[in-house]
Design a protein around this motif. Structure first.
Motif, PDB file in Angstrom:
ATOM      1  N   ALA A  17      -2.055  -4.598  -6.500  1.00 18.93           N
ATOM      2  CA  ALA A  17      -2.158  -4.931  -7.810  1.00 18.93           C
ATOM      3  C   ALA A  17      -2.722  -6.323  -7.719  1.00 18.93           C
ATOM      4  O   ALA A  17      -3.718  -6.666  -8.630  1.00 18.93           O
TER       5      ALA A  17
ATOM      6  N   ILE B 181       2.181  -1.822  -2.458  1.00 23.29           N
ATOM      7  CA  ILE B 181       1.935  -2.145  -3.913  1.00 23.29           C
ATOM      8  C   ILE B 181       1.462  -3.324  -4.800  1.00 23.29           C
ATOM      9  O   ILE B 181       0.509  -3.697  -5.620  1.00 23.29           O
TER      10      ILE B 181
ATOM     11  N   LEU C 156      -6.461  -6.213  -6.820  1.00 18.66           N
ATOM     12  CA  LEU C 156      -7.274  -5.584  -8.268  1.00 18.66           C
ATOM     13  C   LEU C 156      -7.162  -6.488  -9.376  1.00 18.66           C
ATOM     14  O   LEU C 156      -8.373  -6.430  -9.943  1.00 18.66           O
ATOM     15  N   PHE C 157      -6.174  -7.408  -9.798  1.00 16.32           N
ATOM     16  CA  PHE C 157      -6.269  -8.482 -10.803  1.00 16.32           C
ATOM     17  C   PHE C 157      -7.207  -9.592 -10.444  1.00 16.32           C
ATOM     18  O   PHE C 157      -7.742 -10.185 -11.283  1.00 16.32           O
TER      19      PHE C 157
END
Length: 52
Positions: free
Chosen positions: A16, A12, A19-20
């Motif tokens: 994340a 996870i 993604l960022f």
């Protein structure tokens, strides 16, 4: 059980972070995965339609 939890949280965190930091690449990855799912569904539908 503890190892599974650590691996889940690590995955996870990686998603994340990806993604960022690279949202364009993340979107392309999701788009490619969805295209694969749709292509598989289309192929399955063609197979079933050829059976009858």
């Amino acid at each position: 059980m503890q190892v599974k939890k650590v691996l889940t949280y690590s995955a996870i965190a990686f998603v994340a972070f990806y993604l960022f930091t690279r949202p364009g690449d993340a979107a392309n990855t999701v788009r490619g995965a969805m295209d694969s799912v749709f292509n598989a569904a289309n192929s399955l539908a063609q197979f079933v339609s050829h059976l009858s």
